[in-house]
Scaffold this motif. Structure first.
Motif, short mmCIF file in Angstrom:
data_model
loop_
_atom_site.label_atom_id
_atom_site.label_comp_id
_atom_site.label_asym_id
_atom_site.label_seq_id
_atom_site.Cartn_x
_atom_site.Cartn_y
_atom_site.Cartn_z
N ALA C 232 0.81 -1.23 0.00
CA ALA C 232 0.00 0.00 0.00
C ALA C 232 0.84 1.28 0.00
O ALA C 232 0.56 2.20 -0.78
N PRO C 233 1.89 1.35 0.83
CA PRO C 233 2.69 2.59 0.81
C PRO C 233 3.26 2.90 -0.57
O PRO C 233 3.31 4.06 -0.98
N VAL C 234 3.65 1.84 -1.29
CA VAL C 234 4.22 2.07 -2.63
C VAL C 234 3.16 2.65 -3.57
O VAL C 234 3.41 3.60 -4.30
N PHE C 235 1.93 2.08 -3.50
CA PHE C 235 0.85 2.63 -4.32
C PHE C 235 0.58 4.09 -3.95
O PHE C 235 0.33 4.93 -4.81
N GLY C 236 0.64 4.36 -2.66
CA GLY C 236 0.36 5.72 -2.18
C GLY C 236 1.27 6.75 -2.81
O GLY C 236 0.87 7.89 -3.07
N MET C 237 2.53 6.36 -3.05
CA MET C 237 3.48 7.31 -3.60
C MET C 237 3.04 7.85 -4.96
O MET C 237 3.36 8.97 -5.33
N LEU C 238 2.28 7.01 -5.71
CA LEU C 238 1.87 7.43 -7.05
C LEU C 238 0.89 8.59 -7.02
O LEU C 238 0.70 9.29 -8.01
N PHE C 239 0.27 8.80 -5.86
CA PHE C 239 -0.76 9.85 -5.71
C PHE C 239 -0.24 11.23 -6.13
O PHE C 239 -0.99 12.07 -6.63
N ILE C 240 1.05 11.44 -5.94
CA ILE C 240 1.61 12.78 -6.19
C ILE C 240 1.56 13.15 -7.68
O ILE C 240 1.53 14.33 -8.03
N ILE C 241 1.49 12.14 -8.55
CA ILE C 241 1.51 12.43 -9.99
C ILE C 241 0.26 13.21 -10.44
O ILE C 241 0.39 14.30 -11.00
N PRO C 242 -0.95 12.68 -10.17
CA PRO C 242 -2.11 13.49 -10.56
C PRO C 242 -2.15 14.85 -9.87
O PRO C 242 -2.65 15.82 -10.45
N CYS C 243 -1.62 14.92 -8.65
CA CYS C 243 -1.60 16.21 -7.94
C CYS C 243 -0.79 17.24 -8.72
O CYS C 243 -1.22 18.38 -8.91
N LEU C 244 0.39 16.83 -9.18
CA LEU C 244 1.24 17.75 -9.94
C LEU C 244 0.59 18.15 -11.26
O LEU C 244 0.67 19.30 -11.68
N LEU C 245 -0.07 17.17 -11.90
CA LEU C 245 -0.75 17.48 -13.16
C LEU C 245 -1.82 18.54 -12.94
O LEU C 245 -1.93 19.51 -13.69
N PHE C 246 -2.60 18.36 -11.86
CA PHE C 246 -3.65 19.33 -11.55
C PHE C 246 -3.05 20.71 -11.29
O PHE C 246 -3.56 21.73 -11.76
N PHE C 247 -1.94 20.74 -10.57
CA PHE C 247 -1.32 22.02 -10.23
C PHE C 247 -0.84 22.74 -11.49
O PHE C 247 -1.07 23.94 -11.66
N ASN C 248 -0.19 21.99 -12.36
CA ASN C 248 0.30 22.62 -13.58
C ASN C 248 -0.84 23.14 -14.44
O ASN C 248 -0.72 24.16 -15.11
N PHE C 249 -1.96 22.42 -14.38
CA PHE C 249 -3.14 22.88 -15.10
C PHE C 249 -3.65 24.19 -14.51
O PHE C 249 -3.98 25.13 -15.23
N SER C 250 -3.68 24.27 -13.17
CA SER C 250 -4.16 25.49 -12.50
C SER C 250 -3.26 26.68 -12.81
O SER C 250 -3.71 27.82 -12.87
#
Lengths: 265, 332, 259
Positions: C232-250
């Motif tokens: 689970a912790p390894v999967f959790g790390m992937l969460f940051i990718i969509p976050c960065l995409l959203f930020f760059n979009f904003s």
């Protein structure tokens, strides 16, 4: 009295302008309410506590969320900042008592944010099913006593905020001072965990400290955990504390002002 | 040769919330809020040649800052195109910003609590300036601005003028081709103002740096450049030589008169009264009437008893005020 | 390295206010002690909460302190992004030839949070010692990756809230649900809450990846497959990718609207 009333009005109105802040504040409180209720349901499922059933607990939590602005210790928005950057000297050149001036400022901000936020949360709480939502007060006298308790709570909260102002004066750090006062208040006012869920020995002490008069007492009168006579006696104790704390606060601020070195000259 | 700055038909719109007024306005604003679109820039076009100093002037809220922000790539325009030094500012950001330097007169890019030199060294690393080049540049800036003693002190201990000198140096460390100066002399004393102006001229000569300057201080413009762009309400009103504008208005004379007695009204053919109090009055000739001293003396001595009078040229600030008025930029 | 230079500047700058820095650090620790006290008091009244005992909850609280304080210290630029916009410093970032996200990370360090990181790790270790866990290499790895993953998830949450604050400065208190809400819920095993809450904080915002999932793995309990809990912790790390995409979009929106 007039100038103080104006200060109060200014800050009351100022706070009303932030619509988005109030709406999102309400949403946050609702979320927090659910979080707390589910946590304490998990606690109370196996062990019951006398005079604090799950539905009483839910009412206690919703009241707490609705009147969150009373419970949260905040000094008037600009006071702390002005102490830090030295602009506070403008307050000294006004022909007004400093303590009363800040008291009114904080009171105004607090009251308007209470009035903006409590109605939607109370309505939502009443709409939710029993055990998860807010129940009606146990009796009419209890409700009246609850209202008096709220007024006491509002004053007590502002009074305790003034100690944060004093600490800011001493340390020139608004952030550190607010978090100390908020931690102590939060722990002993029933904001972090409702006082009836604390071990009995601790309750016996905390019940007589000034912090619980902010909101714990009126809420417990509302849900019937504290009876009418007992409640009235405690309210009297609360008002006594209030007077003592205002006097201490005034003296402290006065002594701090005498010695103060204003930042930046 | 292509212009270093080419601004083509740029429009920029902002959406701002509309506030209701009157009774219960606080409550009204709380529940209903409307937006309106503000057109900050309307079809703005201009070119700037390499090595020029251009004064960009206009009243508050005319769109000066918006233009600077678009030119430095902070904002995108709603429509229109713009190339600066061969780049489109809002594309290829990292490469583009190397060729520009920006000084916002009322903000700081340097660190408040640490010695100025440390801030400069951080900027050196940010712009990846080779050590040798950094030292050369710094020496040059040092000599021109007299920074030597300031560099080891934290910014907060410096006076406003000293801060501005450091800000200027900071934005020039990477030797940008184009420098944007947003009100660089605001709040400075007379001596520092002159020093800053001399420095701007020096840099322009030394490095052939193109400089765009916004200011409200017309003496800045007089000292630095003859090229101005006048903007008002989001539109370019005038582009070209400052002397031309001055000549257009220099036919206007301001005449201060002291009378021997008090008059109720001063009226002279072809003149307009600016102020009148007791025995003193100030008047000016109307635009269509050329000023002739003989005619003036004739007229006035016939009607009034005069002790003394003085004739002055219209000042630059007054020219600007008149320009704003002419273009309807003055709010009443 | 540029990042280290920035860090050094921040250190020097905060050393100018040594008393203030120390005072705030101490109050930060006091706040955490208060929170530990509240859990301790609850367990004075109840013997278990949703089937979990005191040390299980203490472990999660320690992990939460550590990962949030690490994020608040090193990703403060995202956490307080609206200040960056308001002060105009963000405009400054846009005219520097260095990656924007890199500059935001370097723009502010809230060093006063560091003592809280230490406190969090100490509490976690005290709890782990008292939990009777049979340790092996895999469990040590899972614990370490939980801390890393948690920090990345929280930074991801900060990045989202920074992105939201570009659209609306006023609605910031709502963003608190994301940031403080995630903190508050992570103090206890999130599967004691209602199903819908557990699901949101497992699948939408993966708080579970540094909460009850690795806890189940360490204790060897629960009915979720062990390999899933461990990974689970390894999967959790992937969460940051969509976050960065959203930020760059904003960010594009910021450039077209100003602020």
């Amino acid at each position: 009295m007039r100038p103080y009333l104006s200060i109060f009005k200014m800050n009351f109105k100022g706070e009303l302008q932030y619509r988005g802040k109030a709406i999102s504040g309400v949403m946050t409180q609702v979320f927090w309410g659910f979080l707390n209720i589910y946590l304490y349901i998990a606690c109370l499922q196996n062990t019951s506590v006398d005079g604090f059933s799950i539905s009483q607990m839910a009412s206690y939590i919703w009241l707490g969320q609705a009147f969150f602005a009373i419970r949260f210790i905040m000094m008037g928005k600009k006071i702390g900042k002005n102490i830090e950057n030295g602009n506070i000297c403008y307050h000294f050149v006004r022909p007004l008592n400093i303590y009363s001036q800040w008291f009114c400022q904080t009171f105004g901000e607090k009251l308007s944010s209470v009035l903006l936020r409590f109605p939607p949360i109370i309505i939502l709480g009443l709409l939710l099913p029993a055990g998860l939502g807010l129940s009606l007060p146990v009796s009419v006298p209890a409700f009246l006593l609850f209202l008096i308790g709220l007024i006491l709570g509002l004053c007590m909260s502002v009074t305790i905020s003034m100690f944060a102002v004093y600490l800011t004066f001493k340390t020139l750090s608004k952030r550190g001072s607010s978090s100390i006062v908020n931690t102590i208040t939060g722990l002993f006012s029933g904001m972090v965990i409702p006082l009836p869920l604390m071990p009995q020995a601790i309750q016996n002490v905390v019940n007589y400290l000034p912090f619980r008069f902010i909101t714990d007492l009126p809420f417990r009168i509302y849900i019937g955990n504290v009876g009418i006579t007992e409640g009235a006696i405690f309210l009297a104790i609360g008002f006594a504390w209030l007077i003592v704390l205002i006097i201490i606060g005034k003296l402290l601020i006065r002594s701090a002002l005498k010695k103060t070195v204003i930042q930046g000259g | 040769m292509a212009s270093i700055i080419d601004f083509q038909d740029i429009c920029k719109n902002f959406k701002v919330p509309l506030r209701a007024k009157g009774k219960f306005s606080t409550l009204k604003n709380f529940f209903f809020r409307k937006h309106k679109t503000i057109k900050a820039l309307k079809h703005v076009s201009f070119q700037v040649e390499e090595g020029d100093i251009v004064g960009y002037i206009g009243p508050n809220g005319a769109g000066k800052s918006t233009t600077i922000k678009i030119m430095s790539g902070i904002l995108n325009p709603t429509t229109g195109s713009c190339t600066i030094d061969g780049f489109v500012p809002w594309q290829d950001r990292k490469k583009f910003v190397r060729s520009i330097g920006v000084v916002f007169g009322q903000r700081s890019q340097l660190w408040w609590d640490v010695p100025v030199m440390d801030s400069f060294e951080l900027l050196r690393d940010i712009y990846k300036i080779p050590q040798q080049e950094f030292e050369n540049t710094l020496n040059l800036l040092n000599e021109a601005l007299g920074l030597e003693e300031l560099l080891n002190r934290p910014l907060r201990q410096l006076s406003l003028g000293q801060k501005m000198k450091c800000e200027l140096a900071g934005s020039l460390l990477h030797r940008p081709k184009i420098l944007f100066l947003d009100e660089p002399t605001i709040g400075l004393d007379a001596v520092t103002k002159l020093a800053v102006r001399d420095f701007i001229k020096f840099i322009n000569k030394q490095w052939h740096t193109t400089i765009i300057l916004t200011t409200h201080d017309m003496s800045d413009i007089e000292a630095l450049t003859n090229q101005i762009i006048l903007i008002g309400k989001g539109q370019i009103l005038y582009k070209g030589s400052f002397d031309e504008i001055k000549n257009k208005y220099s036919s206007t004379k301001i005449i201060s008169i002291e009378f021997a007695q008090e008059y109720d009204e001063i009226s002279l053919d072809g003149y307009q009264t600016i102020s009148h109090e007791r025995k003193f009055a100030t008047i000016k000739n109307l635009p269509d009437k050329e000023f002739h001293i003989k005619d003036f003396v004739n007229q006035i001595s016939k009607k009034y008893e005069v002790i003394d009078f003085q004739v002055d040229m219209i000042s630059v600030d007054e020219i600007l005020a008149q320009l704003y008025k002419e273009y309807g930029l003055v709010e009443r | 390295m540029l990042y280290a230079k920035y860090l050094k500047m921040h250190l020097r700058s905060s050393m100018q206010y040594r008393f203030n820095t120390t005072f705030i650090s101490i109050t930060q620790v006091l706040v955490s002690v208060g929170e530990v006290l509240s859990v301790w008091m609850l367990f004075g009244t109840f013997t278990s909460i949703g089937g979990y005992g005191f040390y299980e909850c203490l472990l999660l609280m320690g992990i939460t302190f550590a990962v949030f304080s690490l994020s608040e210290c090193f990703a403060c630029g995202y956490d307080e992004f609206s200040d960056l916009i308001r002060s105009g410093d963000f405009d400054r970032i846009l005219i520097r030839p260095v990656n924007i996200n890199y500059q935001i990370l370097a723009s502010k360090f809230d060093l006063v949070k560091l003592p809280r990181v230490a406190l969090g790790l100490t509490i976690s270790i005290i709890a782990l010692v008292n939990l009777n866990i049979e340790w092996d290499v895999l469990k040590v790895l899972v614990f370490i990756s939980t801390i890393i993953s948690g920090t990345m998830i929280v930074i991801g949450i900060f990045i989202i809230s920074a992105g939201i604050s570009i659209y609306t400065i006023e609605q910031l208190e709502f963003v608190n649900i994301l940031t403080h809400g995630s903190k508050e819920i992570a103090y206890y095993p999130i599967n004691i809450y209602a199903k819908w809450l557990t699901r949101i904080f497992t699948f939408v915002i993966p708080v579970a990846c540094f909460n009850y999932l690795p806890l189940s793995f360490l204790l060897g309990i629960g009915n979720i497959p062990m390999w899933l809990c461990g990974l689970a912790p390894v999967f959790g790390m992937l969460f940051i990718i969509p976050c960065l995409l959203f930020f760059n979009f904003s960010l594009k929106k910021y450039k077209s609207s100003g602020s």
